[in-house]
Design a protein around this motif. Structure first.
Motif, PDB file in Angstrom:
ATOM      1  N   GLN A 279    -129.705  73.830 -25.210  1.00  0.00           N
ATOM      2  CA  GLN A 279    -129.932  72.385 -25.361  1.00  0.00           C
ATOM      3  C   GLN A 279    -130.962  72.121 -26.454  1.00  0.00           C
ATOM      4  N   ILE A 280    -130.896  72.894 -27.530  1.00  0.00           N
ATOM      5  CA  ILE A 280    -131.888  72.794 -28.600  1.00  0.00           C
ATOM      6  C   ILE A 280    -132.023  71.349 -29.077  1.00  0.00           C
ATOM      7  N   GLY A 281    -133.283  70.921 -29.196  1.00  0.00           N
ATOM      8  CA  GLY A 281    -133.564  69.552 -29.618  1.00  0.00           C
ATOM      9  C   GLY A 281    -133.616  68.549 -28.484  1.00  0.00           C
ATOM     10  N   SER A 282    -133.212  68.963 -27.289  1.00  0.00           N
ATOM     11  CA  SER A 282    -133.225  68.058 -26.129  1.00  0.00           C
ATOM     12  C   SER A 282    -134.172  68.594 -25.058  1.00  0.00           C
ATOM     13  N   PRO A 283    -134.834  67.690 -24.335  1.00  0.00           N
ATOM     14  CA  PRO A 283    -135.752  68.143 -23.289  1.00  0.00           C
ATOM     15  C   PRO A 283    -135.009  68.797 -22.121  1.00  0.00           C
ATOM     16  N   VAL A 284    -135.609  69.864 -21.595  1.00  0.00           N
ATOM     17  CA  VAL A 284    -135.043  70.583 -20.445  1.00  0.00           C
ATOM     18  C   VAL A 284    -136.065  70.520 -19.318  1.00  0.00           C
ATOM     19  N   ASP A 285    -135.620  70.073 -18.162  1.00  0.00           N
ATOM     20  CA  ASP A 285    -136.489  69.959 -16.991  1.00  0.00           C
ATOM     21  C   ASP A 285    -137.040  71.336 -16.625  1.00  0.00           C
ATOM     22  N   SER A 286    -138.354  71.395 -16.365  1.00  0.00           N
ATOM     23  CA  SER A 286    -138.969  72.678 -16.009  1.00  0.00           C
ATOM     24  C   SER A 286    -138.362  73.251 -14.731  1.00  0.00           C
ATOM     25  N   ALA A 287    -137.858  72.382 -13.844  1.00  0.00           N
ATOM     26  CA  ALA A 287    -137.214  72.870 -12.617  1.00  0.00           C
ATOM     27  C   ALA A 287    -135.965  73.680 -12.958  1.00  0.00           C
ATOM     28  N   ARG A 288    -135.241  73.257 -13.984  1.00  0.00           N
ATOM     29  CA  ARG A 288    -134.054  74.003 -14.428  1.00  0.00           C
ATOM     30  C   ARG A 288    -134.472  75.361 -14.996  1.00  0.00           C
ATOM     31  N   LEU A 289    -135.551  75.372 -15.749  1.00  0.00           N
ATOM     32  CA  LEU A 289    -136.048  76.617 -16.310  1.00  0.00           C
ATOM     33  C   LEU A 289    -136.513  77.562 -15.198  1.00  0.00           C
ATOM     34  N   ARG A 290    -137.168  77.015 -14.181  1.00  0.00           N
ATOM     35  CA  ARG A 290    -137.596  77.866 -13.057  1.00  0.00           C
ATOM     36  C   ARG A 290    -136.399  78.426 -12.304  1.00  0.00           C
ATOM     37  N   THR A 291    -135.283  77.693 -12.298  1.00  0.00           N
ATOM     38  CA  THR A 291    -134.081  78.159 -11.595  1.00  0.00           C
ATOM     39  C   THR A 291    -133.584  79.476 -12.173  1.00  0.00           C
ATOM     40  N   VAL A 292    -133.631  79.614 -13.498  1.00  0.00           N
ATOM     41  CA  VAL A 292    -133.136  80.849 -14.112  1.00  0.00           C
ATOM     42  C   VAL A 292    -134.028  82.036 -13.735  1.00  0.00           C
ATOM     43  N   ASN A 293    -135.254  81.759 -13.298  1.00  0.00           N
ATOM     44  CA  ASN A 293    -136.168  82.810 -12.837  1.00  0.00           C
ATOM     45  C   ASN A 293    -136.296  82.827 -11.319  1.00  0.00           C
TER      46      ASN A 293
END
Length: 198
Positions: A114-128
């Protein structure tokens, strides 16, 4: 979204029944008027662990191979720049690109997708799998020289990968940090070697 990684999707399918069971157990605990707070909390923790593991696999199944490949290409560019700028000035052992873990790669892939677009930190934590060190891994990506901005919107944290351009000053700092962390160099040797980076 399309399934990009069939193996991860199959893991998610295997985990799905246990996840459904965990969510139903939590729902039952919440619906039971006489259920003890301890039992509700135990059901929640059980469901949280099951959800974290299965949703991690589901999100991994959607990570484009091209985004993962872009991470390795980026690390290759950093390695080339480290060598071209500092080879001969400091020993090779201090010119290695750090932060090449699976966690770094997958966080990069989510941001790159999603380059250039904001990504929710909750989504990022999901991958971890809701790992508490997700923000540290994002700081590591910044240390590689990536333009990752953070912002809060309505109390929620977002991260945006602005581009794949590298901050060359950050790349110099990678070498400086490797020198500082050395356990074999004296303080005077560290200072002398760091001075060569200017």
């Amino acid at each position: 979204m399309a399934i990009e990684n069939q193996d991860a999707f199959e893991v998610w399918q295997r985990l799905r029944p246990d996840t459904e069971f965990a969510v139903q157990a939590l729902s039952s605990a919440l619906e039971e008027p006489g259920e003890s707070p301890a039992a509700v909390l135990e059901a929640y923790l059980f469901a949280k662990r099951a959800l974290a593991q299965s949703m991690q696999s589901l999100l991994r199944s959607q990570l484009p191979a091209a985004s993962c490949a872009a991470f390795h290409e980026l690390r290759g560019r950093i390695q080339e720049e480290l060598r071209s700028r500092f080879s001969g000035r400091v020993p090779e052992q201090y010119l290695k690109v750090p932060y090449g873990t699976k966690a770094n790669e997958e966080l990069f892939a989510v941001l790159h997708q999603q380059i250039g677009s904001p990504v929710d930190s909750a989504r990022l934590r999901t991958v971890n799998a809701d790992d508490v060190h997700t923000e540290r891994r994002i700081r590591e990506l910044r240390e590689l020289g990536l333009d990752i901005a953070s912002a809060k919107v309505d109390g929620r944290q977002y991260y945006t990968l602005g581009s794949l351009e590298l901050d060359s000053e950050r790349i110099r700092e990678l070498v400086a940090k490797a020198i500082r962390k050395s356990t074999v160099l004296s303080t005077a040797e560290k200072d002398e070697m760091a001075a060569r980076l200017a």
